[in-house]
Design an enzyme around this catalytic site. Structure first.
Site, mmCIF file in Angstrom:
data_model
loop_
_atom_site.group_PDB
_atom_site.id
_atom_site.type_symbol
_atom_site.label_atom_id
_atom_site.label_comp_id
_atom_site.label_asym_id
_atom_site.label_seq_id
_atom_site.Cartn_x
_atom_site.Cartn_y
_atom_site.Cartn_z
ATOM 1 N N SER A 9 0.855 -1.183 0.000
ATOM 2 C CA SER A 9 0.000 0.000 0.000
ATOM 3 C C SER A 9 0.891 1.233 0.000
ATOM 4 O O SER A 9 2.114 1.121 -0.124
ATOM 5 C CB SER A 9 -0.907 -0.021 1.227
ATOM 6 N N LYS B 102 -3.369 10.006 -8.813
ATOM 7 C CA LYS B 102 -3.820 8.832 -8.050
ATOM 8 C C LYS B 102 -5.236 8.501 -8.507
ATOM 9 O O LYS B 102 -6.197 9.171 -8.157
ATOM 10 C CB LYS B 102 -3.779 9.110 -6.546
ATOM 11 N N LYS C 55 -3.342 13.142 -0.557
ATOM 12 C CA LYS C 55 -4.793 13.029 -0.729
ATOM 13 C C LYS C 55 -5.420 14.420 -0.758
ATOM 14 O O LYS C 55 -5.223 15.224 0.165
ATOM 15 C CB LYS C 55 -5.411 12.196 0.411
ATOM 16 N N CYS D 251 -46.249 30.988 0.807
ATOM 17 C CA CYS D 251 -47.461 31.809 0.736
ATOM 18 C C CYS D 251 -48.744 31.028 0.990
ATOM 19 O O CYS D 251 -49.833 31.626 1.045
ATOM 20 C CB CYS D 251 -47.543 32.509 -0.618
#
Length: 793
Positions: free
Chosen positions: A74, A108, A306, A403
């Site tokens: 990751s 990304k 990010k 109204c």
């Protein structure tokens, strides 16, 4: 820590395995970050198999598990430029004193990670990320993706090549898919990422083949027979072999350039073919990558910046309705405040009751909210897995909330419901006044939404305040006279709170028991719009509005009544005589003086702006300019027949009918007459000798011009009989290129169109095509020569 771990693991299963996430990415990132911080503070409690140390999720049932040849890792995340700087400092420090590095920056992609294995140049398998070691075999489905080659385009392929990439659903194809589903009466898909993941995991490859999936590869796993010194060199090699690589990457020399890349791509994140949620930054050199190594889950030589989230989850507290300037009654969601795309959002439109039903949202749902860039917040749909049975459906009201007039569709089959009280419904009048003051109409900067409401419907929020009174809250009212100082309701306020001292602001504290002290109901000083240009500061002296009372930026549940156009009276306490005295009477505010000046200036605006300000359906700036150019005066437009209006260039039958229908209403004509009597210009002055030099020509202006504003350039083109277009096509006759011109200039060059600078534009306006024939021809020749030279090089 145990609770966070359970939440994250559950979210991973929903995201990676079920393709049905119940958490937005930003919320997941927040949970993981909180767990990481707790583990840093309490290392003795950190688990070896913590989500902060592992990757992805388990393989989904129904797909055979396959081990990756080399582990898929990751990336660590950065949420600010300062965190990017800190990562770079650590990386350079790890390379040794005085080390330098080049940074490869790429978009990304918000998609689904994929691992492709080629054996002797032939696609052997496609595998999802899984937990980073074992993924799901989706080879049959991968083979249906159009841009994934079955064979590498080389006679000498490597024996083994494992490449990593991202499967995504192109944005345009995703919109087209949802359009088709809408037409078929099916629920829309929530976002491209989930759709891509669900499409790739179909049991039937034919379903995957029917979806417009695409892949970009961005990394290497195991390989035998590929030699390269850097990430960028690998991209060049993979592209040469026919593998799809992204065109959106750059190798940059320093952090300043990296920062600029992040900022620039963030400003244009919706200009590319796929969704992105950040920028991946890598050390380009493989030797330096090997030197830096990796942690248990992520490489030290790369990081993912990010962007602020554009999609979050929040609670839908209620669905209310809003009445617009055309009488359209629009439902909107009232939500727990949530930060998305850099701003806090509390409300989002739902278009109409059919939109509510189609999206399947219930009051009380946890919902997915999207806000892309500056786009209006949109409720995507509910997170059905989080329902507990307390949710309830929305019911469209029968009467106009502004109204009280019964509402209904204008004609049979309409999805939109409207209030028919167009003349005096306060919400519609407020909308028309705000629209008349907008930049595309009279351009009255000091008359925005709040001021328009104060002029037309100052008691709009009174019911909310009275509801707060019934719930036990208070309403604070400014002191209006010396008699108020003797009232039992008299209090002193400081910083939004009642103060025991006397150095605060004197107010009356109104509760349910003494609400008879509240001012009587107000009517707007502008009831139709005909007196807008006759207003004086004196007309606005007693206009007050109702506002929630906040302390420290947070709502208290209490309310306050404040003057809208005049200042509050200033009372001061004198200790020597133990009394309050009025030291500064109420007077018109600076913005009120500005409003008076801008209303006076607006009377001189050109005819097309007056037409836009009238809120005639379908008549925006483009149609208004066409009408003003063709007829020159409001009287001529009013007198024109339907056939004449229809034949006007840039108008057509729909706009023509809307114009005739609008002027057929008696009070509309009276409104125009009232504005004219107030001094609003109803005809354009025609310059002597003015020639329509651009008759039948389409001109696009891109970039900044010294002698023209954007609107000024359009007006100049239209006034001379031309069409001012916003897009470049083969039908464009001239493209005027100013400073900082963007992609339109490039497209014009690609199409071989006639390109002019500002001097050429002025010549075109003055003398038509003949005046710029040679210059345009020279520009075309120069560009053709440059293109030929480039091709030769």
């Amino acid at each position: 820590m145990a609770e966070l771990t359970a939440q994250i693991e559950q979210a991973r299963e929903e995201y990676y395995v079920r393709d049905a996430p119940t958490l937005a990415d930003a919320e997941y990132d927040r949970l993981e970050r909180e767990l990481r911080e707790l583990e840093a503070e309490n290392p003795q409690l950190a688990r070896v198999d913590s989500p902060t140390q592992t990757v992805g999720g388990q393989a989904a049932p129904g797909f055979a598990p396959v081990a990756h040849l080399e582990r898929m890792m990751s990336l660590d995340n950065a949420f600010s430029l300062e965190e990017v700087d800190a990562w770079a400092a650590r990386a350079l420090d790890g390379l040794g004193a005085g080390a330098k590095a080049e940074f490869l920056c790429e978009l990304k992609i918000d998609g689904l990670a994929i691992d492709l294995v080629y054996e002797n140049g032939v696609l052997a398998r496609g595998v999802t990320r899984g937990d980073g070691r074992v993924g799901e075999d989706v080879t049959a489905n991968v083979r249906t993706i159009a841009n994934v080659p079955e064979r590498l385009g080389t006679p000498n392929p490597p024996a083994i090549l494992e490449v990593r990439g991202e499967v995504f659903y192109p944005s345009a194809a995703f919109e087209e898919l949802n359009d088709q589903r809408r037409e078929a009466g099916l629920a829309e898909f929530a976002n491209p990422r989930n759709t891509a993941a669900g499409s790739l995991r179909q049991k039937d490859p034919a379903v995957t083949a029917s979806r417009a999936l695409a892949v970009y590869v961005h990394g290497l796993g195991a390989h035998d027979g590929l030699e390269a010194a850097s990430q960028s060199a690998v991209y060049a090699q993979l592209q040469e072999w026919g593998l799809p690589t992204s065109p959106h990457w750059r190798v940059l020399q320093d952090l300043g350039a990296v920062r600029d890349f992040i900022t620039d791509r963030g400003e244009h994140r919706h200009d590319v073919e796929h969704e992105i949620d950040g920028i991946v930054i890598k050390i380009d050199s493989f030797a330096q990558q090997r030197q830096l190594g990796a942690t248990s889950r992520a490489p030290r030589w790369a990081i993912a910046y990010k962007y602020p989230p554009e999609e979050v989850t929040t609670k839908l507290l209620d669905i209310a309705v809003n009445v617009g300037r055309t009488g359209r009654v629009t439902p909107y969601g009232v939500m727990e405040p949530v930060k998305v795309a850099g701003s806090t959002v509390e409300m989002a439109t739902l278009h109409n009751q059919f939109d509510v039903e189609r999206k399947g949202v219930l009051i009380g749902d946890t919902i997915i909210l999207r806000k892309a860039g500056d786009v209006i917040p949109e409720i995507v749909g509910p997170v059905e897995a989080l329902r507990d049975g307390s949710e309830r459906p929305f019911v469209m009201p029968e009467d106009c909330p502004a109204c009280g007039t019964p509402i209904a569709p204008e004609k049979e089959g309409d999805k939109d419901w409207r209030c028919p009280n167009t003349k005096s419904c306060p919400a519609q009048v407020a909308g028309r006044v705000e629209h008349a003051a907008s930049r595309g109409a009279f351009d009255i900067e000091s008359l925005g939404e709040e001021s328009a409401i104060a002029l037309t419907d100052p008691d709009r929020r009174r019911p909310e305040a009275l509801a707060a009174l019934r719930a036990g809250h208070a309403v604070y009212l400014p002191i209006r006279s010396a008699e108020d100082l003797a009232s039992p309701a008299f209090v002193v306020m400081k910083n939004g709170e009642e103060s025991r001292g006397t150095d605060g602001v004197p107010m009356l504290r109104i509760t349910e028991e003494n609400q008879d002290l509240l001012p009587p109901p107000q009517h707007g000083v502008v009831t139709i719009g005909d007196n807008l240009f006759d207003l004086t500061p004196g007309d606005l002296e007693h206009v007050v509005v109702w506002q929630p009372l906040r302390r420290g930026g947070e709502s208290t549940g209490d309310w306050q009544i404040v003057p809208s156009f005049w200042s509050r009276q200033i009372w001061r306490y004198y200790k020597t005589t133990s009394e309050w005295r009025l030291t500064k009477p109420s007077q018109p505010g600076k913005t009120t003086d500005l409003l008076m000046d801008q209303l006076e200036h607006a009377k001189e605006q050109p005819l097309w702006r007056v037409l836009v300000a009238l809120s005639i359906r379908h008549v925006g700036p483009t149609a208004a300019r066409s009408l003003a150019t063709a007829y020159g005066s409001m009287d001529a437009i009013r007198a024109a027949s339907l056939e004449e209006l229809t034949g006007t260039d840039g108008v057509g039958p729909i706009i023509a009918e809307a114009v005739r229908d609008w002027f057929a209403v008696d009070w509309h004509g009276a409104l125009v007459d009232a504005w004219a009597a107030s001094g609003v210009r109803m005809a354009d002055e025609v310059e002597e000798g003015f020639v329509r030099t651009l008759e039948g020509l389409t001109v696009v202006v891109t970039g900044g011009l010294e002698g023209f504003t954007r609107d000024g350039a359009k007006e100049a083109i239209i006034a001379r009989g031309g069409k001012a277009s916003g897009s470049v096509s083969k039908k464009t006759d001239y493209v005027v290129v100013g400073e900082n011109a963007g992609s339109k200039a490039d497209k014009a060059a690609d199409l071989g169109l006639r390109i002019l600078d500002e001097a050429g534009f002025e010549a075109l306006l003055a003398g038509g095509p003949e005046a710029v024939g040679d210059a345009a021809e020279a520009t075309e020749t120069t560009e053709a020569d440059e293109a030929a030279a480039t091709e030769k090089d």
